[in-house]
Design a protein around this motif. Sequence first.
Motif, mmCIF file in Angstrom:
data_model
loop_
_atom_site.group_PDB
_atom_site.id
_atom_site.type_symbol
_atom_site.label_atom_id
_atom_site.label_comp_id
_atom_site.label_asym_id
_atom_site.label_seq_id
_atom_site.Cartn_x
_atom_site.Cartn_y
_atom_site.Cartn_z
ATOM 1 N N LEU A 229 2.320 -19.346 2.640
ATOM 2 C CA LEU A 229 2.661 -20.156 3.816
ATOM 3 C C LEU A 229 2.830 -19.290 5.065
ATOM 4 O O LEU A 229 2.532 -19.734 6.167
ATOM 5 C CB LEU A 229 3.925 -20.975 3.550
ATOM 6 C CG LEU A 229 3.775 -22.115 2.541
ATOM 7 C CD1 LEU A 229 5.078 -22.876 2.387
ATOM 8 C CD2 LEU A 229 2.644 -23.073 2.933
ATOM 9 N N SER A 230 3.289 -18.050 4.893
ATOM 10 C CA SER A 230 3.502 -17.180 6.058
ATOM 11 C C SER A 230 2.184 -16.760 6.694
ATOM 12 O O SER A 230 2.152 -16.298 7.834
ATOM 13 C CB SER A 230 4.296 -15.937 5.650
ATOM 14 O OG SER A 230 3.491 -15.091 4.855
ATOM 15 N N THR B 195 5.087 -28.407 -0.004
ATOM 16 C CA THR B 195 5.209 -26.993 -0.338
ATOM 17 C C THR B 195 5.406 -26.800 -1.839
ATOM 18 O O THR B 195 5.802 -25.737 -2.283
ATOM 19 C CB THR B 195 6.385 -26.344 0.421
ATOM 20 O OG1 THR B 195 7.586 -27.042 0.065
ATOM 21 C CG2 THR B 195 6.180 -26.429 1.915
ATOM 22 N N CYS B 196 5.158 -27.853 -2.641
ATOM 23 C CA CYS B 196 5.276 -27.688 -4.091
ATOM 24 C C CYS B 196 4.168 -26.766 -4.574
ATOM 25 O O CYS B 196 3.139 -26.597 -3.916
ATOM 26 C CB CYS B 196 5.231 -29.036 -4.805
ATOM 27 S SG CYS B 196 3.571 -29.613 -5.176
ATOM 28 N N GLY B 197 4.392 -26.162 -5.734
ATOM 29 C CA GLY B 197 3.460 -25.163 -6.254
ATOM 30 C C GLY B 197 2.022 -25.630 -6.340
ATOM 31 O O GLY B 197 1.092 -24.917 -5.965
ATOM 32 N N MET B 198 1.837 -26.869 -6.826
ATOM 33 C CA MET B 198 0.464 -27.347 -6.981
ATOM 34 C C MET B 198 -0.209 -27.536 -5.631
ATOM 35 O O MET B 198 -1.405 -27.237 -5.487
ATOM 36 C CB MET B 198 0.461 -28.654 -7.791
ATOM 37 C CG MET B 198 -0.911 -29.091 -8.242
ATOM 38 S SD MET B 198 -1.844 -27.793 -9.122
ATOM 39 C CE MET B 198 -1.462 -28.196 -10.821
ATOM 40 N N SER B 199 0.537 -28.002 -4.635
ATOM 41 C CA SER B 199 -0.044 -28.170 -3.299
ATOM 42 C C SER B 199 -0.476 -26.831 -2.715
ATOM 43 O O SER B 199 -1.542 -26.721 -2.088
ATOM 44 C CB SER B 199 0.961 -28.823 -2.347
ATOM 45 O OG SER B 199 1.136 -30.176 -2.678
ATOM 46 N N ILE B 200 0.344 -25.820 -2.944
ATOM 47 C CA ILE B 200 0.017 -24.475 -2.456
ATOM 48 C C ILE B 200 -1.262 -23.986 -3.141
ATOM 49 O O ILE B 200 -2.183 -23.482 -2.492
ATOM 50 C CB ILE B 200 1.171 -23.504 -2.788
ATOM 51 C CG1 ILE B 200 2.484 -23.989 -2.212
ATOM 52 C CG2 ILE B 200 0.813 -22.084 -2.360
ATOM 53 C CD1 ILE B 200 2.873 -23.447 -0.899
ATOM 54 N N GLN C 280 -11.920 -18.460 4.354
ATOM 55 C CA GLN C 280 -10.664 -19.157 4.071
ATOM 56 C C GLN C 280 -9.860 -18.438 2.985
ATOM 57 O O GLN C 280 -8.632 -18.336 3.061
ATOM 58 C CB GLN C 280 -10.939 -20.604 3.657
ATOM 59 C CG GLN C 280 -11.431 -21.476 4.816
ATOM 60 C CD GLN C 280 -12.026 -22.797 4.354
ATOM 61 O OE1 GLN C 280 -12.254 -23.003 3.155
ATOM 62 N NE2 GLN C 280 -12.313 -23.686 5.289
ATOM 63 N N MET C 281 -10.567 -17.924 1.983
ATOM 64 C CA MET C 281 -9.866 -17.226 0.900
ATOM 65 C C MET C 281 -9.335 -15.876 1.380
ATOM 66 O O MET C 281 -8.322 -15.386 0.886
ATOM 67 C CB MET C 281 -10.784 -17.080 -0.309
ATOM 68 C CG MET C 281 -11.078 -18.421 -0.977
ATOM 69 S SD MET C 281 -12.375 -18.332 -2.216
ATOM 70 C CE MET C 281 -11.471 -17.684 -3.614
ATOM 71 N N GLU C 282 -10.049 -15.280 2.343
ATOM 72 C CA GLU C 282 -9.551 -14.045 2.954
ATOM 73 C C GLU C 282 -8.268 -14.378 3.742
ATOM 74 O O GLU C 282 -7.277 -13.658 3.647
ATOM 75 C CB GLU C 282 -10.633 -13.514 3.904
ATOM 76 C CG GLU C 282 -10.709 -12.006 4.007
ATOM 77 C CD GLU C 282 -11.684 -11.573 5.096
ATOM 78 O OE1 GLU C 282 -12.733 -12.244 5.274
ATOM 79 O OE2 GLU C 282 -11.379 -10.584 5.774
ATOM 80 N N ALA C 283 -8.298 -15.499 4.472
ATOM 81 C CA ALA C 283 -7.136 -15.916 5.260
ATOM 82 C C ALA C 283 -5.938 -16.225 4.353
ATOM 83 O O ALA C 283 -4.795 -15.975 4.719
ATOM 84 C CB ALA C 283 -7.486 -17.129 6.116
ATOM 85 N N SER C 284 -6.216 -16.758 3.162
ATOM 86 C CA SER C 284 -5.132 -17.070 2.220
ATOM 87 C C SER C 284 -4.567 -15.811 1.581
ATOM 88 O O SER C 284 -3.521 -15.851 0.931
ATOM 89 C CB SER C 284 -5.628 -17.986 1.097
ATOM 90 O OG SER C 284 -6.150 -19.180 1.601
ATOM 91 N N GLY C 285 -5.301 -14.723 1.695
ATOM 92 C CA GLY C 285 -4.818 -13.467 1.131
ATOM 93 C C GLY C 285 -5.269 -13.179 -0.285
ATOM 94 O O GLY C 285 -4.766 -12.249 -0.912
ATOM 95 N N VAL C 286 -6.221 -13.967 -0.803
ATOM 96 C CA VAL C 286 -6.669 -13.722 -2.180
ATOM 97 C C VAL C 286 -7.982 -12.929 -2.245
ATOM 98 O O VAL C 286 -8.326 -12.379 -3.290
ATOM 99 C CB VAL C 286 -6.811 -15.040 -2.999
ATOM 100 C CG1 VAL C 286 -5.446 -15.693 -3.206
ATOM 101 C CG2 VAL C 286 -7.772 -16.025 -2.343
#
Lengths: 112, 112
Positions: free
Chosen positions: A109-110, B10-15, B60-66
């Motif tokens: 989220l950050s 912000t539940c785990g599955m939504s994240i 998008q996956m780079e932006a998510s940090g994965v």
Amino acid sequence: MQATSDVDQTCGMSIAIDVVGGKWKMHLMWVLAEGPVRFGQIRRKLDGVSEKVLAENLRQMEASGVVHRELYAEVPPRVEYSLTPLGESLSVALKPLEDWGDQHRDAILSRE
Amino acid sequence: MQATSDVDQTCGMSIAIDVVGGKWKMHLMWVLAEGPVRFGQIRRKLDGVSEKVLAENLRQMEASGVVHRELYAEVPPRVEYSLTPLGESLSVALKPLEDWGDQHRDAILSRE
């Protein structure tokens, strides 16, 4: 050189994506994991899904064998959706993904 | 009565759905789990994805940090995509889903 695809369309991940691909189906699995629910209850839990899209997703999950639709002959008729045993096993397989989201919520989220 | 949504955004599955929602991202996780790959290699592995959609998903996956994007200053420049440590942990969390697909392949494919 012949261009071929390396993706085995019957690999485990492809099968799973067929069944829960798209954001609503994973949300639906999460809602249905709590027990039998009626269409209107699902709609209230899934903010923003249209009636048409929800009905279509439930039909597809019924076709995949993970969702059971039960019609009760009452007045007015009542319809409840629940997970089949196959759906329950899928729900168990999705749990680590949910836990991952919980564990990394702040980091993700950050960045948004 | 006030209409409210029960979904905790912000539940785990939504994240998790934010990060891997949609069929290509789960496929991408599966391809990237094998090690660093170039854009063209990914495209060959994912049958049917357009260059534009693949680039967008990777961004998008780079932006998510994965996903990590590494540019090698060669001639011509070489770009490789790989999983970050966060992406590796996501890959581990997705494994049970892949195993579920493997285990229930026959039951699911026979219904299609």
